[in-house]
Write an enzyme that holds these catalytic residues in place. Structure first.
Site, PDB file in Angstrom:
ATOM      1  N   SER A 127       0.762  -1.349  -0.035  1.00 26.43           N
ATOM      2  CA  SER A 127      -0.007   0.213   0.097  1.00 26.43           C
ATOM      3  C   SER A 127       0.898   1.229  -0.055  1.00 26.43           C
ATOM      4  O   SER A 127       1.990   1.255   0.428  1.00 26.43           O
ATOM      5  CB  SER A 127      -0.802   0.034   1.247  1.00 26.43           C
ATOM      6  OG  SER A 127      -1.663   1.213   1.469  1.00 26.43           O
ATOM      7  N   TYR A 152      -2.121  -0.267  10.297  1.00 28.88           N
ATOM      8  CA  TYR A 152      -2.324  -0.875   8.726  1.00 28.88           C
ATOM      9  C   TYR A 152      -1.132  -0.577   7.838  1.00 28.88           C
ATOM     10  O   TYR A 152      -0.598  -1.597   7.281  1.00 28.88           O
ATOM     11  CB  TYR A 152      -3.640   0.119   8.026  1.00 28.88           C
ATOM     12  CG  TYR A 152      -3.705  -0.274   6.675  1.00 28.88           C
ATOM     13  CD1 TYR A 152      -4.201  -1.672   6.298  1.00 28.88           C
ATOM     14  CD2 TYR A 152      -3.383   0.250   5.759  1.00 28.88           C
ATOM     15  CE1 TYR A 152      -4.197  -2.004   4.674  1.00 28.88           C
ATOM     16  CE2 TYR A 152      -3.518   0.116   4.276  1.00 28.88           C
ATOM     17  CZ  TYR A 152      -3.899  -1.372   3.869  1.00 28.88           C
ATOM     18  OH  TYR A 152      -4.158  -1.363   2.503  1.00 28.88           O
TER      19      TYR A 152
END
Length: 331
Positions: A127, A152
Site C-alpha cells: 500500500s 495498517y
C-alpha cells in the site's frame, strides 16, 4: 495455467479474477467474507464469477493454517496473488488485532505454504500508506518507509519485510505492489469516493478532512489490474533486489508502485463526482484524522521500465464509470 487469488470476493480480487478468466487462466479463489463492510456486496461479486468456466471458490481464512496447508497440498498453483487483508487506515486504530491476525499471521501462513510448493511467483498487495508523511514527492520504492503512521501501514511494511526474508532464505520469487487509492465499479464502501457518492445522492453532508487540503493519486481499478497482469509472469530473479542498498543480499524480490502519477486535490475529485451526479455536495470540513496523510503521489518509473505501462485513466472517465455502476447496482 492455474492461479490462486486470496481475497477473491474483494474489490481488486474480483476484478483480477474476471481479467484472468478472460485470458484463459484457471482461477482458484478463497475468501473469508468478513463483515468489515457489507457482505452482500462481496457475495454479489462472487455471483458474477461463479458461473464462469475455470473458476473455483472456497470459503477459507488465511489465518486457518491447516486449511491453507491442505489447500496447497491439494492443488498446484503456478501463481499466487495475495489480496486478502484487513483494509482501512482509520479502522486499524480502533481494531488493531484484526490487522495482526489477517495481515501478519495470515500472510506468514501463505508464505509458508508457497515455500513448500513449486509456485513460480507470489504477488502480494502492499500500500502507498507505507510512505507515511514522506516529505519527498513523488514517492519512490527506494524511499525510507521506516515511519508508518498507522498499524495498517505498519502491517503492509511488515509484509514487504517478511516477503524479502522468504525470497532471500528460500529463493521464493515475490513481488510487492504498493497500490495508490484504488477506485472504480464494485469498489469498497468504506472508501471516501464511495461515501461521497452515497451521501451526495442521498442529500446528506459529506465529511471532508484536513479542511479539504489533501491530494490523492487516485488510480482506476482497470489500471491496477493491467499492472498486476503484466507483472504476474515476470517472476523476479535471484539478482533482482531493486531500489535497496547495494549491500542488500541478492534475492528474487521486487517492489513496485502502481499509481496514476498525478495527484488530484480532494475538492477537485468531489467536483467531478458532483458533476456526474448532477447534485452539489454539502461539505462538512474537519481536521486531519489520525493516521491520514496530506498527499500521495506515485513514482512509476520502475513499472514503466519493466513492463512498459503506467496508469492513464483520468478521474473524469473513472468517476463516470463508477457512478454509472453505483446507480445501476443500488437502483
Amino acid at each position: 495455467m492455474k492461479a490462486l487469488i486470496t481475497g477473491v470476493a474483494g474489490f481488486i480480487g474480483y476484478h483480477l479474477a474476471q481479467r484472468l478468466l478472460v485470458e484463459g487462466v484457471e482461477v482458484y479463489g478463497i475468501d473469508n467474507l468478513n463483515d468489515y463492510y457489507q457482505v452482500t456486496l462481496k457475495k454479489d461479486r462472487l455471483a458474477q464469477l461463479q458461473d464462469k468456466p475455470g473458476f473455483t471458490f472456497q470459503f477459507l481464512d488465511l489465518c486457518d493454517r491447516q486449511g491453507i496447508t491442505e489447500l496447497f497440498q491439494s492443488h498446484r498453483f503456478e501463481y499466487v496473488v495475495n489480496l486478502a487483508a484487513q483494509a482501512g487506515v482509520r479502522y486499524s486504530i480502533e481494531n488493531p488485532h484484526a490487522y495482526v491476525d489477517s495481515n501478519i499471521v495470515g500472510f506468514v501462513n501463505l508464505l509458508e505454504a508457497c515455500r513448500h510448493s513449486s509456485i513460480q511467483h507470489l504477488v502480494y498487495a502492499s500500500s502507498s500508506s507505507v510512505y507515511g508523511v514522506n516529505p519527498k514527492i513523488p514517492f519512490a520504492v527506494g524511499d525510507n518507509v521506516d515511519h508508518p503512521i498507522s498499524l495498517y501501514a505498519a502491517s503492509k511494511k511488515a509484509n514487504e519485510l517478511m516477503a524479502y526474508t522468504y525470497s532471500h532464505l528460500f529463493h521464493l520469487p515475490t513481488t510487492g505492489l504498493r497500490f495508490f487509492t484504488v477506485y472504480g465499479p464494485w469498489g469498497r464502501p468504506d472508501m471516501a469516493y464511495f461515501k461521497f457518492t452515497q451521501a451526495i445522492e442521498a442529500g446528506t453532508p459529506i465529511d471532508v478532512y484536513n479542511f479539504g487540503d489533501m491530494k490523492r493519486d487516485f488510480t482506476y481499478i482497470d489500471d491496477i489490474i493491467e499492472g498486476i497482469v503484466r507483472l504476474l509472469p515476470l517472476a523476479p530473479q535471484l539478482e533482482d533486489v531493486n531500489s535497496l542498498e547495494q549491500s542488500t543480499p541478492q534475492a528474487p524480490y521486487k517492489l513496485y508502485n502502481i499509481g496514476n502519477n498525478n495527484p488530484v486535490a480532494l475538492v477537485r475529485f468531489i467536483e467531478v463526482i458532483e458533476a456526474e451526479l448532477g447534485k452539489k455536495a454539502q461539505k462538512n470540513f474537519l481536521p486531519m484524522q489520525p493516521g491520514d496523510v496530506p498527499i500521495t503521489y506515485a513514482d512509476v518509473d520502475d513499472l514503466m521500465r519493466d513492463v512498459g505501462f503506467q496508469p492513464t485513466t483520468s478521474i473524469e472517465e473513472g468517476v463516470a464509470r463508477f457512478v454509472q455502476w453505483y446507480r445501476s447496482y443500488y437502483g
